[in-house]
Scaffold this active site. Sequence first.
Site, PDB file in Angstrom:
ATOM      1  N   ASP A  80       0.842  -1.187   0.000  1.00 30.67           N
ATOM      2  CA  ASP A  80       0.000   0.000   0.000  1.00 30.67           C
ATOM      3  C   ASP A  80       0.879   1.240   0.000  1.00 30.67           C
ATOM      4  O   ASP A  80       1.987   1.229   0.563  1.00 30.67           O
ATOM      5  CB  ASP A  80      -0.873   0.037   1.258  1.00 30.67           C
ATOM      6  CG  ASP A  80      -2.061  -0.907   1.177  1.00 30.67           C
ATOM      7  OD1 ASP A  80      -2.413  -1.340   0.066  1.00 30.67           O
ATOM      8  OD2 ASP A  80      -2.632  -1.214   2.242  1.00 30.67           O
ATOM      9  N   TYR A 108       4.765  -9.436   8.512  1.00 25.23           N
ATOM     10  CA  TYR A 108       4.288  -8.062   8.637  1.00 25.23           C
ATOM     11  C   TYR A 108       4.163  -7.681  10.098  1.00 25.23           C
ATOM     12  O   TYR A 108       3.776  -8.500  10.936  1.00 25.23           O
ATOM     13  CB  TYR A 108       2.910  -7.903   7.979  1.00 25.23           C
ATOM     14  CG  TYR A 108       2.887  -8.210   6.511  1.00 25.23           C
ATOM     15  CD1 TYR A 108       3.057  -7.206   5.568  1.00 25.23           C
ATOM     16  CD2 TYR A 108       2.711  -9.517   6.057  1.00 25.23           C
ATOM     17  CE1 TYR A 108       3.045  -7.481   4.215  1.00 25.23           C
ATOM     18  CE2 TYR A 108       2.705  -9.813   4.709  1.00 25.23           C
ATOM     19  CZ  TYR A 108       2.868  -8.786   3.791  1.00 25.23           C
ATOM     20  OH  TYR A 108       2.865  -9.071   2.451  1.00 25.23           O
ATOM     21  N   ASP A 122      -8.415   0.853   6.600  1.00 28.06           N
ATOM     22  CA  ASP A 122      -7.165   1.444   7.063  1.00 28.06           C
ATOM     23  C   ASP A 122      -7.416   2.893   7.453  1.00 28.06           C
ATOM     24  O   ASP A 122      -8.553   3.382   7.381  1.00 28.06           O
ATOM     25  CB  ASP A 122      -6.058   1.328   6.005  1.00 28.06           C
ATOM     26  CG  ASP A 122      -6.375   2.071   4.705  1.00 28.06           C
ATOM     27  OD1 ASP A 122      -7.274   2.945   4.710  1.00 28.06           O
ATOM     28  OD2 ASP A 122      -5.717   1.788   3.691  1.00 28.06           O
ATOM     29  N   ARG A 214      -5.317  -5.695   5.929  1.00 24.54           N
ATOM     30  CA  ARG A 214      -6.464  -4.862   6.303  1.00 24.54           C
ATOM     31  C   ARG A 214      -7.674  -5.712   6.680  1.00 24.54           C
ATOM     32  O   ARG A 214      -8.431  -5.366   7.584  1.00 24.54           O
ATOM     33  CB  ARG A 214      -6.821  -3.912   5.154  1.00 24.54           C
ATOM     34  CG  ARG A 214      -5.846  -2.751   4.998  1.00 24.54           C
ATOM     35  CD  ARG A 214      -6.263  -1.853   3.858  1.00 24.54           C
ATOM     36  NE  ARG A 214      -6.005  -2.448   2.554  1.00 24.54           N
ATOM     37  CZ  ARG A 214      -6.697  -2.173   1.447  1.00 24.54           C
ATOM     38  NH1 ARG A 214      -7.725  -1.347   1.492  1.00 24.54           N
ATOM     39  NH2 ARG A 214      -6.376  -2.734   0.302  1.00 24.54           N
TER      40      ARG A 214
END
Length: 337
Positions: A80, A108, A122, A214
């Site tokens: 992103d 992550y 988000d 997300r």
Amino acid sequence: MLRRGSAPSTGPGLTDPDQSATPPPSPSITEDIMGRKRKGRDISGWLVVDKPAGMTSTAVVNKVRWALDAKKAGHAGTLDPEATGVLAIALGEATKTVPFITDALKAYSFTVRLGQATNTDDAEGEIIATSDLRPSDDEIKDALGQFVGDIMQVPPKFSAVKVDGQRAYKLARDGEDVELTARPLWVEELVLTDREDDDHVTLEMTCGKGGYVRSIARDLGAALGCHGHVRELRRIWSGPFDAQDGITVEQIDALAKSPDLDAFLRPLEEGLADLPEVKATAAGATRLRNGNPGMVIASDVDYGEECWASFEGQAVAVGIYKAGELHPSRVFVQPTE
């Protein structure tokens, strides 16, 4: 936390956990424009970039290609625009190894804002629901278990998933009610690493390709009954590549068009780290380079297993091992040849 290795297959056509709402080029390798061959150096290898927030993955690829004057470049998994961390850029022949990095496990670190749901899942989206409920650390840890292993998740409405030939994010921006189908994802590990305050928790996840961080934040908030969305996201590592080893965009700008930037290139063979290696004979290497089955020396490779063949330290081909020969599916033309 488990490192490296390919995750169990989650099926075809799935996007990465960090897929942005802006679709990547298809293919993600930039080489030709309207059929005209792009000029530049025949340079091959990997450049590991520690992507900053506020920059698209495509913009990073274009900057790297410009800075290295590379003819061919692509990335192994979109981040992103507001996400940071490992963005592995493949150059030249290394672009043939992109699928193996895409399929590899990735890790992550992300912070979830509890008590708020947004339309994009988000911090860039609009708040669409709130809650005063704040679960305890133990409640959060208990809830994480349902997101480990083979799970199904629905991508965010603001994503690049296609619905009747159109991107979901475009339909969502136009105000349409987008209904997306749940997709499989392999999650190797998901743990709570920090609790900044009552409103924020930091998690670390190791997973395969095929999902969205997300969606994890959104679904965790729903499971806890308090809503949630991603506030910050960082890819710590991807296959063999670590964020701590990545070059910054500022360094790329400072070293552009100089041999000093070339020194940061890593061999294309690193993109094959998750495949077993076999050694090609001299005659076998010649045959493999011509796209034919070639003789190789193998020790711990089973019949029918995918592997890669090297000769004098360089990758020659990827293929299927059968009875002393490698049957190539990808052949590498190294710049030194």
